[in-house]
Scaffold this motif. Structure first.
Motif, PDB file in Angstrom:
ATOM      1  N   GLY A   1       0.789  -1.229   0.000  1.00 11.90           N
ATOM      2  CA  GLY A   1       0.000   0.000   0.000  1.00 11.90           C
ATOM      3  C   GLY A   1       0.820   1.276   0.000  1.00 11.90           C
ATOM      4  N   VAL A   2       2.124   1.157  -0.145  1.00 13.17           N
ATOM      5  CA  VAL A   2       2.959   2.360  -0.131  1.00 13.17           C
ATOM      6  C   VAL A   2       3.566   2.574  -1.509  1.00 13.17           C
ATOM      7  CG1 VAL A   2       5.018   3.440   0.856  1.00 13.17           C
ATOM      8  CG2 VAL A   2       3.491   2.107   2.311  1.00 13.17           C
ATOM      9  N   ASN A   3       3.593   3.832  -1.901  1.00 12.33           N
ATOM     10  CA  ASN A   3       4.153   4.199  -3.186  1.00 12.33           C
ATOM     11  C   ASN A   3       5.582   4.697  -2.951  1.00 12.33           C
ATOM     12  OD1 ASN A   3       4.850   5.593  -5.470  1.00 12.33           O
ATOM     13  ND2 ASN A   3       2.902   6.667  -5.673  1.00 12.33           N
ATOM     14  N   ILE A   4       6.537   3.947  -3.491  1.00 13.55           N
ATOM     15  CA  ILE A   4       7.944   4.267  -3.270  1.00 13.55           C
ATOM     16  C   ILE A   4       8.535   4.782  -4.576  1.00 13.55           C
ATOM     17  CG2 ILE A   4      10.214   3.319  -2.666  1.00 13.55           C
ATOM     18  CD1 ILE A   4       8.749   1.111  -1.111  1.00 13.55           C
TER      19      ILE A   4
ATOM     20  N   ILE B   1      16.409  13.113   6.101  1.00 10.88           N
ATOM     21  CA  ILE B   1      14.967  13.178   5.851  1.00 10.88           C
ATOM     22  C   ILE B   1      14.589  14.654   5.821  1.00 10.88           C
ATOM     23  CG2 ILE B   1      12.692  12.517   6.726  1.00 10.88           C
ATOM     24  CD1 ILE B   1      14.501  10.171   5.851  1.00 10.88           C
ATOM     25  N   ILE B   2      14.141  15.148   4.663  1.00  6.80           N
ATOM     26  CA  ILE B   2      13.863  16.585   4.583  1.00  6.80           C
ATOM     27  C   ILE B   2      12.378  16.910   4.683  1.00  6.80           C
ATOM     28  CG2 ILE B   2      15.967  17.104   3.278  1.00  6.80           C
ATOM     29  CD1 ILE B   2      14.026  17.508   0.826  1.00  6.80           C
ATOM     30  N   GLN B   3      11.524  15.925   4.618  1.00  8.84           N
ATOM     31  CA  GLN B   3      10.089  16.139   4.795  1.00  8.84           C
ATOM     32  C   GLN B   3       9.514  14.882   5.432  1.00  8.84           C
ATOM     33  OE1 GLN B   3       8.755  19.434   4.261  1.00  8.84           O
ATOM     34  NE2 GLN B   3       7.290  18.663   2.795  1.00  8.84           N
ATOM     35  N   GLY B   4       8.542  15.047   6.324  1.00 11.36           N
ATOM     36  CA  GLY B   4       7.858  13.907   6.888  1.00 11.36           C
ATOM     37  C   GLY B   4       8.741  13.121   7.842  1.00 11.36           C
TER      38      GLY B   4
ATOM     39  N   ALA C   1      20.775  11.857  -4.817  1.00  9.46           N
ATOM     40  CA  ALA C   1      19.580  11.044  -5.028  1.00  9.46           C
ATOM     41  C   ALA C   1      18.501  11.466  -4.040  1.00  9.46           C
ATOM     42  CB  ALA C   1      19.900   9.564  -4.833  1.00  9.46           C
ATOM     43  N   GLY C   2      17.283  11.050  -4.347  1.00 10.38           N
ATOM     44  CA  GLY C   2      16.175  11.291  -3.436  1.00 10.38           C
ATOM     45  C   GLY C   2      15.280  10.072  -3.402  1.00 10.38           C
ATOM     46  N   VAL C   3      14.571   9.897  -2.303  1.00 11.56           N
ATOM     47  CA  VAL C   3      13.622   8.795  -2.213  1.00 11.56           C
ATOM     48  C   VAL C   3      12.370   9.316  -1.529  1.00 11.56           C
ATOM     49  CG1 VAL C   3      14.577   7.985   0.001  1.00 11.56           C
ATOM     50  CG2 VAL C   3      13.242   6.422  -1.423  1.00 11.56           C
ATOM     51  N   THR C   4      11.201   8.864  -1.999  1.00 15.51           N
ATOM     52  CA  THR C   4       9.966   9.256  -1.310  1.00 15.51           C
ATOM     53  C   THR C   4       9.140   8.020  -0.994  1.00 15.51           C
ATOM     54  OG1 THR C   4       8.706   9.480  -3.370  1.00 15.51           O
ATOM     55  CG2 THR C   4       9.818  11.450  -2.560  1.00 15.51           C
ATOM     56  N   PHE C   5       8.538   8.020   0.160  1.00 11.95           N
ATOM     57  CA  PHE C   5       7.518   7.037   0.521  1.00 11.95           C
ATOM     58  C   PHE C   5       6.213   7.821   0.616  1.00 11.95           C
ATOM     59  CE2 PHE C   5       9.173   2.872   2.453  1.00 11.95           C
ATOM     60  CZ  PHE C   5      10.321   2.884   1.693  1.00 11.95           C
ATOM     61  N   ASP C   6       5.253   7.486  -0.224  1.00 13.60           N
ATOM     62  CA  ASP C   6       3.963   8.174  -0.235  1.00 13.60           C
ATOM     63  C   ASP C   6       4.099   9.690  -0.217  1.00 13.60           C
ATOM     64  OD1 ASP C   6       2.258   6.120  -0.561  1.00 13.60           O
ATOM     65  OD2 ASP C   6       1.739   5.871   1.557  1.00 13.60           O
ATOM     66  N   ASN C   7       5.011  10.205  -0.962  1.00 11.36           N
ATOM     67  CA  ASN C   7       5.238  11.640  -0.985  1.00 11.36           C
ATOM     68  C   ASN C   7       5.776  12.053  -2.340  1.00 11.36           C
ATOM     69  OD1 ASN C   7       4.995  13.824   0.997  1.00 11.36           O
ATOM     70  ND2 ASN C   7       5.749  12.292   2.427  1.00 11.36           N
TER      71      ASN C   7
END
Ligand SMILES: Cc1cc2nc3c(=O)[nH]c(=O)nc-3n(C[C@H](O)[C@H](O)[C@H](O)COP(=O)(O)OP(=O)(O)OC[C@H]3O[C@@H](n4cnc5c(N)ncnc54)[C@H](O)[C@@H]3O)c2cc1C
Lengths: 412, 463
Positions: free
Chosen positions: B349-352, B366-369, B388-394
C-alpha cells in the motif's frame, strides 16, 4: 506622476479583459519585487513549476497572515478552520488524503467516470432550457448552474434542497470577489454572512444524517473516514465541503465561459469540435494553458531565504506565482500566444502542480469537455454579442461575468 | 558525403532492432516519428507483441490485470517487419548482419540492441526445476505463477527482498497467503535504498504479516518424491515449508548472443557512449550499432561520467528515444542520453519512488515527513552534494529532489522545510552494504569510467 506599478496594473479591473501584454512585460523581470512589502512576483514557467514543488514554500494561512496578506488572499474566508488548500504538511496531507479517498483513485476509481451520464443529462437539461431564446447569457444560464448542480450531486445534497442550497451559495460566492466586497453595502455583507452560517448548519445536518445512514456520496465517505488516516472532525468535513463547493464553482464556471469565448474567437475549432467531439479533450487542455481560470496563486510565503534566478527572496516574503504568465512563457512554449489545441506539447500550469495541484481536476476536465462539446453541437450559429464581454472583477479567478451570445436556436 | 549517407539512410536504409519489448518498441516508434521511411525489422525471442512488465509483479499477481493483456499501448502505426519468437544468435559486425537462431540472417545499415535482462535463475539446476519454483520476468513467468497462486497456494517463500521480491510478497499477503521472505542483507531494498530506508521497508513487511528472515541465505530447495517443492532450507538451519517459491535474485544481462562479435558486451551489459553508440571490445565507439534499455551501460554527465546500468522503465523509454534519434541524424544533431534515473515501486500500500543514484550516497537526510510514519522524503548525499532522493507516499516532492540533484545542491541540507521533524535535522549514514558483496537487486549500478571496467564500486570523480 509616476506610472502605477505593474502589479497594480495587473489587479486593475481596466486590464481584466486582456492582461496578457502585462504578463509579457512581467516576464521581462522573472522575479519582480517592486517595493518593500510588495509580493515577489514569479512569472516564468520553469520558476513557477519549481517553486510549486519546493518544500520551503508554505501555503499555511497563518504564515501568510504574518507576511501581511492582502485582499487577493481572502478567497476562502468562511469562518471555518482552514481547509487543506491553506495548510502545509503534515496536516495538509492528512486531510487531502482523506478527501481523496472519498473522491478519486485508487479508492474510488469510478466515482467521477460514473458521473458521465449524469453530467450529460444535466447539460442536456440546461441547454433544452435555452430553446426559443435568441439571446442568452451563457454564464448565468449555463456555465454557473452546471457546476453547482454537479457538486451537489457529488457531495450528496438532495436534489430537492438544491434551490435552498443555491440561495446560500450565490451570495457566498459573490462575496468572494474582493472588489465586490469592498464596495458592498452592509446589507450585502450581512446576507453573505447569514448565508455562510445557514450553509454551515445545513451541511452539518447533512453530515450527521450521512454518518448514521451512509449513501454513495462524498459526504457519507468523508463522515465515515474509512482510510488509514481515520476520519475528519465535523468541522474539517465542513471546511472540506465548503472548499470543494467554492473551488468547484469559481473555476469551472470560468473554464467553460472562457472556453466558449475562445472558441467563438477561433471559429475553426468550434466547427471542428462540432464534428469531432473527441477534440474536447485537447481543447480543454489548451484552454487551461491559454486562458486558465486561476491566473495566479497569491497564497505562498517562503519559510527561509530562497534564491530564484539569482535573486534572494528573504524569509517570510509573500510570493505570487503567475500561472497565466508562465503558461505563455516563450522559454517553454513554441508560439505561446496562439490558441492551438493541436500542439503536441499540451502542458500547462492551469491546475498548478505539486502537493496543492488542483484536487478537482478530474471533475473539472470532464465537466468542461462535456459542456463545450455539447454547446458546440447544439447551439445554432452562436455569436458573441460583446467582445470583450464584461469581466468579473477578480484578478485571481478571471472570467467573464456575463457572456451574452446571440443564437438562432437549439438543436435537439 | 556524410550528410548524403544520412539522407539516404533516412529514406531507404535498413534498421534492425533486436529485443522487441519496451525499449525496442519505443525506438521503432521514434524512428518513424522522426521521419525514417526505410525498412524496419524487430526481432524478439518472445512470441508476443511488446508488453509491459511492471504490472506483472503488481496488479497481475493481484488478479486486477491479466498477464496476457499488459500489451504496451502503441503510439503510432509502425509499418515494420516483426520477427517474433526467434532469438538473435549472433552478430557479424563487418558484414552488418544479425544471425537468427533459425539460421536466417538479417542485414542492417544500423542496428539497435535492446535485449534487456532476464531473471537470474536458482543456481542449482535440479532444484530450480522443481515444480512450484518460479522466477518473474516474462509474461510466461507471470502466467505460470498466477495460475499456481490461484490454484490455492498456501505458503509462499520469496528468495530475495529487492523491489521485485518485495512486490511479490506484498501481493501474496494481500491475497491472504502465508509469506516468508528470505534476504541475505539486513533488510529489504537495502541494495537500492540503503539500510535506513530498508528498515522502514522491513517494518512494512512485518506489520503486514510477512515472516521476514534477514541475514540468511537459502541453502537448498527440497522437493517431494513427485518433484514438487516442499521446503526451503536456510543458512540459520531453519526450514520453511513452501508450496510456491519465487526466486527473486536479480538479473542477468542478455548479451551472450554477442559473444565473439567484437562488441564490448559482457555480463555487465553493453557499454555505449553518451549518445547510445556501442563500444567495441577495444573501447572504440562504433558508428552503426546502438544500445538502449536494461542491457545498456552508459556514462552520465551528472554522475561524473561514470557508466551507469539502470533497470528502470523510464530509462528504457528515454534511452530508446535518444538512440533512435541519433541513429538517423547527422553527427551535429546527436543528443546525449541525459535521463535522470528514476524508479517507482508499490508494495504494502505504499508508493515508493526514487530519483538519482541512491547507492552513490553515503549519507541520508529526511527533509520532509518522518520515517516513523512511513511518509517521507529523503535525500542522499555524497561528498557534500545531493545525488539522489527517495519518497515514501510523498511523490509530489520528487521533482524538487530531482532539481536539487541537477543543480548539484549542497548536502547536508541546512535550510528548514515545511514538514521537517527533529529526526530530519541531521544527516545519518545511509548504510549501504559493501558494494563489493554481490547483492541480487541493485537497480542501479555504477561501474567506473572505462568501457572495459568491471568494478562494482562507485568511483568518485575528482573535480
Ligand atoms: C516484474 C517486474 C516489475 C518491474 N517493475 C518496475 C517498476 O515498478 N518500475 C520501473 O521503473 N521498472 C520496473 N521494472 C523494470 C522494467 O520493466 C524494465 O526496466 C524494462 O522492461 C526494460 O525494457 P527493455 O526493453 O530494456 O528490456 P526488456 O523489457 O527486458 O526487453 C528485452 C526483450 O529482448 C528479448 N531478448 C533477449 N535476448 C534476445 C535475443 N537474443 N534475441 C531476441 N530477443 C531477445 C527479451 O526476451 C525481451 O523481450 C520491472 C520489471 C519486472 C520484470
Amino acid at each position: 506622476m509616476t506610472e502605477p506599478s505593474l502589479v497594480a496594473r495587473i489587479t486593475d479591473f481596466a486590464n481584466r479583459a486582456d492582461p496578457y501584454p502585462l504578463y509579457a512585460e512581467l516576464r521581462r523581470t522573472p522575479v519582480l519585487h517592486e517595493e518593500a512589502d510588495a509580493p515577489y512576483v514569479i512569472s516564468s514557467y520553469w520558476d513557477i513549476e519549481s517553486l510549486l514543488h519546493d518544500p520551503r514554500i508554505s501555503s499555511d494561512a497563518a504564515n501568510l497572515a504574518a507576511a501581511g496578506a492582502d485582499e487577493l488572499n481572502q478567497a476562502e474566508n468562511t469562518g471555518l478552520p482552514p481547509s487543506f488548500i491553506r495548510l502545509d504538511p503534515p496536516e495538509h496531507d492528512r486531510l487531502r488524503r482523506i478527501a481523496n479517498s472519498a473522491f478519486g483513485p485508487p479508492h474510488e476509481p469510478r466515482r467521477i467516470d460514473d458521473m458521465r451520464d449524469e453530467l450529460h443529462r444535466i447539460v442536456a437539461e440546461l441547454i433544452d432550457g435555452l430553446a426559443g431564446e435568441t439571446e442568452i447569457d451563457l454564464v448565468d444560464q449555463f456555465a454557473y448552474p452546471f457546476p453547482v448542480t454537479v457538486i451537489c450531486r457529488l457531495l450528496g445534497v438532495p436534489r430537492e434542497d438544491e434551490p435552498r442550497f443555491r440561495s446560500w451559495v450565490d451570495p457566498l460566492v459573490a462575496s468572494l470577489d474582493p472588489e465586490t466586497r469592498q464596495g458592498a453595502d452592509p446589507e450585502f455583507v450581512r446576507k453573505a454572512q447569514e448565508a455562510r452560517t445557514q450553509l454551515g448548519m445545513y451541511l452539518a445536518g447533512l453530515v450527521e444524517e450521512r454518518a448514521k445512514d451512509p449513501r454513495d456520496d462524498m459526504l457519507s465517505d468523508l463522515a465515515a473516514g474509512k482510510g488509514p488516516d481515520g476520519a475528519m472532525t465535523m468541522m474539517e468535513v465542513l471546511s472540506t465541503a465548503v472548499l470543494l463547493l467554492i473551488a468547484g464553482h469559481e473555476t469551472t464556471v470560468n473554464l467553460i465561459a472562457n472556453g466558449m469565448l475562445t472558441l467563438l474567437r477561433h471559429p475553426e475549432y468550434l466547427r471542428r469540435l462540432r464534428e469531432e467531439p473527441e477534440l474536447a479533450v485537447n481543447i480543454v487542455e489548451e484552454l487551461l494553458r491559454y486562458e486558465p481560470p486561476v491566473q495566479l496563486v497569491p497564497q505562498r510565503t517562503c519559510i527561509t531565504d530562497i534564491e530564484v534566478r539569482g535573486v534572494t527572496i528573504p524569509k517570510g516574503s509573500r510570493i505570487w506565482l503567475m500561472l497565466a504568465a508562465g503558461n505563455r512563457d516563450p522559454e517553454r512554449f513554441k508560439d505561446p500566444d496562439r490558441f492551438d489545441p493541436d500542439r503536441d506539447d499540451l502542458q500547462h500550469l492551469g491546475f498548478g502542480s505539486g502537493i496543492h495541484s488542483c484536487f478537482g481536476a478530474p471533475m473539472a476536465r470532464l465537466e468542461a469537455q462535456i459542456a463545450l462539446a455539447e454547446l458546440a453541437r447544439r447551439l445554432e450559429n452562436p455569436r458573441l454579442v460583446a467582445d470583450p464581454p464584461p469581466y468579473r472583477p477578480n484578478a485571481v479567478l478571471r472570467g467573464p461575468r456575463h457572456l451574452p451570445l446571440a443564437i438562432d436556436g437549439v438543436v435537439a | 558525403m556524410a550528410a548524403d549517407y544520412v539522407d539516404w539512410l533516412r529514406r531507404e536504409g535498413r534498421i534492425v532492432i533486436v529485443g522487441a519489448s519496451l525499449a525496442g518498441l519505443r525506438a521503432a516508434e521514434t524512428l518513424r516519428e522522426e521521419g525514417f521511411t526505410g525498412s524496419l525489422t524487430l526481432i524478439g525471442d518472445e512470441p508476443y507483441d511488446p508488453y509491459d512488465r511492471p504490472p506483472l509483479s503488481k496488479s497481475v499477481l493481484l488478479g486486477k490485470a491479466s498477464p496476457r493483456h499488459t500489451e504496451l499501448p502503441r503510439r503510432r502505426h509502425l509499418d515494420a517487419e516483426w520477427r517474433l519468437g526467434v532469438p538473435a544468435a549472433g552478430l557479424d559486425l563487418t558484414g552488418k548482419r544479425v544471425l537468427l537462431a533459425d539460421g536466417e540472417e538479417v542485414e542492417y545499415d544500423r542496428l539497435l540492441i535492446a535485449t534487456g535482462v532476464r531473471a537470474r535463475p536458482w543456481p542449482v539446476a535440479e532444484e530450480a526445476e522443481l515444480d512450484g519454483v518460479f522466477v518473474l520476468r516474462t509474461r510466461d513467468d507471470a502466467v505460470a505463477l498466477t495460475e499456481r497462486l490461484r490454484a490455492g497456494a498456501k505458503r509462499v517463500v520469496v528468495i530475495g527482498a529487492g523491489f521485485a521480491g518485495s512486490e511479490v510478497a506484498s501481493a501474496c499477503r494481500e491475497m491472504g497467503m502465508e509469506v516468508t521472505v528470505a534476504e541475505r542483507a539486513g533488510a529489504p531494498l537495502v541494495g537500492a535504498l540503503g539500510g535506513v530506508v530498508g528498515a522502514v521497508a522491513a517494518d512494512l513487511q512485518l506489520e503486514n504479516g510477512v515472516d521476514l528472515r534477514t541475514h540468511v541465505t537459502v541453502t537448498a530447495l527440497e522437493g517431494d518424491p513427485m518433484g514438487r517443492v516442499r521446503s526451503v532450507h536456510l543458512s540459520d538451519e531453519s526450514v520453511v515449508e513452501a508450496d510456491v517459491v519465487v526466486v527473486s535474485l536479480g538479473s542477468l544481462r542478455n548479451t551472450e548472443w554477442l559473444t565473439g562479435s567484437g562488441l564490448g558486451a559482457g555480463p555487465r551489459g553493453i557499454a555505449s557512449d553518451a549518445g547510445c553508440r556501442a563500444f567495441d571490445f577495444r573501447g572504440i565507439v562504433t558508428d552503426d550499432v546502438f544500445v538502449a534499455g536494461d542491457v545498456a551501460r552508459s556514462p552520465h554527465a551528472l554522475f561524473g561520467y561514470q557508466f551507469l546500468s539502470l533497470e528502470h522503465w523510464g530509462n528504457a523509454v528515454a534511452q530508446a528515444e535518444t538512440a533512435a534519434h541519433n541513429m538517423i541524424c547527422p553527427a551535429s544533431d546527436r543528443r546525449p542520453h541525459m535521463w535522470m534515473p528514476a524508479f517507482w515501486s508499490s508494495q504494502f500500500g505504499v508508493n515508493i519512488k526514487s530519483v538519482g543514484v541512491p547507492p552513490m550516497g553515503d549519507e541520508l537526510m529526511i527533509i520532509q515527513g518522518s520515517t516513523a510514519e512511513r511518509r517521507f522524503v529523503g535525500v542522499y548525499g555524497y561528498k557534500g552534494r545531493i545525488v539522489a532522493g527517495v519518497t515514501f507516499d510523498n511523490a509530489r516532492w520528487l521533482e524538487y529532489c530531482q532539481r536539487q540533484i541537477e543543480q548539484g545542491a549542497p548536502f547536508p541540507v541546512e535550510y528548514p522545510t515545511m514538514d521537517r521533524r527533529p529526526e530530519g535535522r541531521k544527516a545519518v549514514p545511509a548504510d549501504f552494504p559493501d558494494p563489493a558483496l554481490p547483492t541480487h537487486g541493485p537497480t542501479v549500478t555504477l561501474s567506473g569510467y572505462s568501457p572495459a571496467d568491471r568494478r562494482l564500486v562507485f568511483t568518485p570523480g575528482h573535480h
